[in-house]
Design an enzyme around this catalytic site. Structure first.
Site, PDB file in Angstrom:
ATOM      1  N   HIS A  20       0.745  -1.152   0.051  1.00  0.00           N
ATOM      2  CA  HIS A  20      -0.323   0.274   0.196  1.00  0.00           C
ATOM      3  C   HIS A  20       0.694   1.724   0.319  1.00  0.00           C
ATOM      4  O   HIS A  20       0.817   2.259  -0.652  1.00  0.00           O
ATOM      5  CB  HIS A  20      -1.043  -0.259   0.971  1.00  0.00           C
ATOM      6  N   GLU A  21       1.633   1.312   1.049  1.00  0.00           N
ATOM      7  CA  GLU A  21       2.805   2.710   0.959  1.00  0.00           C
ATOM      8  C   GLU A  21       3.531   2.520  -0.113  1.00  0.00           C
ATOM      9  O   GLU A  21       3.463   4.112  -1.041  1.00  0.00           O
ATOM     10  CB  GLU A  21       3.823   3.090   2.564  1.00  0.00           C
ATOM     11  N   HIS A  27       1.465   4.038  -3.604  1.00  0.00           N
ATOM     12  CA  HIS A  27       1.758   5.707  -2.915  1.00  0.00           C
ATOM     13  C   HIS A  27       2.397   6.254  -3.587  1.00  0.00           C
ATOM     14  O   HIS A  27       2.064   7.671  -4.357  1.00  0.00           O
ATOM     15  CB  HIS A  27       1.824   6.130  -1.143  1.00  0.00           C
TER      16      HIS A  27
END
Length: 261
Positions: A121-122, A125
């Protein structure tokens, strides 16, 4: 006031790029500029936070991160991965190829697959250039507020109008866009972890754990940059038919991470 709002709307509608999911993006900074910002930010964080020295924990986090990075088609050696000794339940990735994981997260993300859901998820980004979006929108929002301040100078209700305009910028521009970014990173990150051979069903379990670890003081979803736990869990469940084939394909190709804490 109307003229100032019109100018602010014009400034914040200058979308010039597309995100990996096809969404319009406004990006004012080059990849090189964002990488420099990421380098500087990460250096400052390392000075501020305590870096974990436990070799087993570092090896475990590095193993998961390397799996995600390899699924990108990138060289894991090109990424800096640092574990911070802190009770914070948090992790982040920055432009310039930096990943930070706090040891407190490992008490909630209790398996390699759950940790991969967070790291994926990070990293998503970064891939989706969300940092560039946020910095760009912040720059234009500040410019719009400065213009409004000039228009309202001498108005008896200036302070009231500026306070209302500031809230409008926050709720109407910054926060909803944050939620969009979070949802986009969930989709991209779950696909990424599946391609890396981590079970994407564990992303659902992770957010159940996150919900149990919450203090109960989470803000309403309308005023939060993150989707609520229930919304996020529902979206991740709906995503499973799309990502499970990617996971099964990776496993069939012999991509089977074995990261142990």
């Amino acid at each position: 006031m109307i003229a100032a709002l019109a100018i602010l709307g014009l400034l914040t509608s200058c979308a010039t790029h597309r995100s990996p999911t096809g969404r319009d993006q406004m990006l004012l900074f080059s990849p090189q500029e964002m990488a420099q910002m990421g380098d500087q930010s990460f250096a400052q964080i390392k000075q501020k936070e305590t870096i974990a020295t436990d070799r087993t924990t570092n090896a475990y986090v590095r193993c998961v991160a390397d799996g995600i990075i390899t699924a990108l088609g990138d060289d894991p050696a090109a990424w800096e991965v640092v574990v911070f000794d802190s009770e914070q339940v948090n992790a982040f990735a920055l432009p310039g190829k930096h990943i930070g994981v706090y040891t407190g997260l490992l008490e909630v993300a209790t398996s390699q697959d759950q940790l991969a859901a967070v790291v994926g998820h990070e990293v998503a980004h970064v891939l989706a250039r969300h940092s560039n979006e946020r910095v760009s929108r912040s720059q234009l929002s500040n410019a719009g507020l400065q213009i409004a301040d000039i228009f309202l100078k001498g108005n008896a209700n200036r302070d009231i109008y500026m306070a209302g305009l500031g809230l409008g910028v926050q709720v109407g521009i910054t926060l909803p866009y944050g939620r969009t970014q979070e949802s986009e990173a969930d989709v991209m990150g779950t696909e990424l972890m599946a391609r890396a051979g981590f079970n994407p069903a564990e992303a659902v379990t992770l957010w159940h754990n996150m919900g149990e670890a919450s203090t109960g003081n989470a803000p309403p979803q309308l005023l939060s940059t993150h989707p609520s736990h229930s919304t996020r869990i529902g979206d991740l469940k709906e995503l499973q038919p799309q990502v499970q084939p990617l996971y099964q394909r990776a496993r069939g190709q012999g991509i089977t991470p074995r990261c142990k804490r």
